[in-house]
Design a protein around this motif. Structure first.
Motif: not given
Ligand SMILES: Nc1ncnc2c1ncn2[C@@H]1O[C@H](COP(=O)(O)OP(=O)(O)OP(=O)(O)O)[C@@H](O)[C@H]1O
Ligand SMILES: [Mg+2]
Lengths: 236, 251
Positions: B30-32, B40-42, B86-88
């Protein structure tokens, strides 16, 4: 002016006998204040902790008063308090005034050092990004495991230089323990000097001993830092 | 397999998630999509309890967990069934690549060390880092770090892997290697929920594309449907904006 070399050699030998006392107070102080400081640092870091205010008040009290005053104050206060608590409240028959003054010294220095160290710990813990805790939790670790295995090891590396200065400061402050009749390096030297008014010689000896001790502490910490921070180094 | 029901989350007075429902089946990718600040992150963080939702329920294989009142035990069991990228990257700075991967296996899941190391090496091999087991994060490139992050998330074979913009902190030339790893995982049948702005990934591998805006899911459907004939004008506008550059290449 001519220094009395013989006297200095004699004083050196005698003052060296005070070294174990100085080290004992320093080491016990560090060992006792570290967990206290860590507890206080956590109280201040975790959000919405009511005890944070109390801790902050305590830290500003310690930081805002001269250590000599703290020593004199607690040294007068502690025996009275202990006496009241054990002998009056609990009805025990302890001889409070026979307690080894070294213990009083450790108590006073611990009260002081815990406050200083908690700020060292707090800033070090805050330097570890929130992402480290989150990644640990996402990996299934509990909060305690995350602190023990991920956050504290990283914070420790950051804190080491400041822990080192704290140890050096405690070591130097123990020279005030003579105010509590503790027979440390300083007390021994003062007593020797008083015999023939050889103060300059005696203080010179004390100076050399403290420089040597502090240098050793710094060397130990430098080695510790080198081995603990290996992960921060990039490959050449 | 995994169902999210009516998730709400506010930060102070800001109502960020306003009743999100999502249902995930085994093997789904699933791509958001959604503009910055849409939540989205939340949403991903709420699924993994890095953020505590104010309302809603998470149903994992029939086991219902109320999100607001979930116990420590319930949270831990959900975390063990999910992986988070995670993004980072958020790699453990004091651990080597291999230790990053084995940490959760050994400490959280109590897998014997030898077996964990074997599993950890397999995960790192999967993301193409067989030659970097003993490197610290500071000795790895961003792309390599993120691949370790992916290895760490998949090592315990979680039922769902959550990705929060896994490539957006990377230099453009490093994005490809990470996307490639993700595509391989998709092909192997890993269930994933991916927040990303990489349209090519969404178009090539998503089983469902979800468009979020302002804390609600506006539209969902197959990538083909969402990209060729979005029903909601907001979806269309968003896609037009982000695809403007891509169109020049693809058409
Ligand atoms: N811890 C927080 N405290 C207060 N507000 C927050 C917090 N985390 C997120 N927000 C707010 O919630 C909103 C949604 O943030 P979120 O990070 O979920 O958006 P996003 O869709 O992931 O955006 P992006 O595409 O930029 O990553 C933002 O307005 C943000 O300011
Ligand atoms: Mg985001």
């Amino acid at each position: 002016m001519k220094l009395k070399i013989d006297f200095m050699a004699q004083t050196l030998v005698k003052a060296l006998a005070g070294v174990p006392v100085t080290l004992e107070i320093t080491i016990l102080t560090m060992l006792l204040s570290a967990p206290l400081a860590f507890w206080m640092a956590l109280r201040r870091i975790t959000k919405g902790n009511e005890k944070a205010k109390l801790v902050r008040f305590y830290i500003s009290f310690i930081r805002g008063t001269p250590i000599v005053l703290q020593i004199l104050f607690f040294y007068s206060l502690l025996p009275t308090l202990l006496n009241y608590f054990f002998n009056v409240l609990l009805g025990w028959d302890l001889n409070i005034w026979d307690i080894d003054p070294i213990l009083y010294a450790v108590a006073v220095f611990t009260l002081n050092t815990a406050a200083v160290l908690s700020e060292v710990f707090r800033s070090a813990l805050m330097s570890v990004g929130a992402g480290q805790l989150e990644a640990a939790l996402a990996s299934g670790l509990t909060g305690a495991q995350a602190y023990r295995r991920i956050i504290i090891p990283q914070a420790l590396v950051v804190a080491l230089p400041n822990i080192c200065s704290t140890v050096v400061n405690v070591l130097k402050s123990t020279s005030l323990a003579y105010l509590m009749t503790v027979q440390d390096i300083m007390a021994v030297a003062k007593k020797e000097a008083a015999f023939g008014y050889n103060y300059i010689e005696a203080y010179l000896v004390v100076l050399v001993i403290y420089i040597a001790l502090c240098t050793i502490v710094q060397l130990i910490f430098r080695a510790l830092e080198g081995s603990l921070s290996a992960y921060r180094r990039r490959l050449a | 397999m995994l169902e999210l029901k009516n998730i709400h989350k506010s930060f102070g007075k800001n109502h960020i998630l306003k009743g999100v429902d999502l249902s995930v089946n085994k093997g789904d990718i699933i791509v958001i999509l959604g503009p910055s600040g849409s939540g989205k992150t939340t949403l991903l963080r709420c699924i993994n309890f890095l953020e505590r939702a104010d309302q809603g329920e998470i149903v994992f294989d029939e086991i219902r967990t109320p999100m607001k009142t979930a116990s420590r035990h319930q949270i831990n069991s959900i975390r063990k069934r999910t992986g988070f990228v995670f993004q980072n990257y958020n790699l453990f700075a004091n651990k080597t690549a291999l230790e990053n991967v084995t940490e959760g296996l050994i400490v959280a899941r109590k897998i014997p060390k030898e077996q964990a190391i074997k599993t950890g090496k397999e995960a790192l091999d999967k993301v193409g880092l067989s030659d970097r087991y003993d490197y610290y994060p500071s000795q790895l490139s961003g792309g390599q770090q993120q691949r370790v992050g992916i290895a760490r998330a998949i090592a315990a074979d979680p039922e769902v892997v959550l990705f929060d913009e896994p490539t957006s902190a990377l230099d453009p030339e490093l994005v490809g290697e990470v996307l490639q790893v993700m595509k391989k995982l998709a092909k192997d049948g890993t269930t994933m929920i991916v927040v990303t702005h990489e349209m090519s990934f969404a178009q090539d591998v998503a089983t469902e594309v979800v468009y979020m805006e302002d804390g609600v899911i506006v539209e969902r459907g197959t990538p083909r449907k969402i990209y060729s004939k979005p029903e909601d004008p907001r979806t269309e506008q968003f896609l037009r904006r982000v695809l403007r550059k891509d169109y020049e290449y693809s058409i």
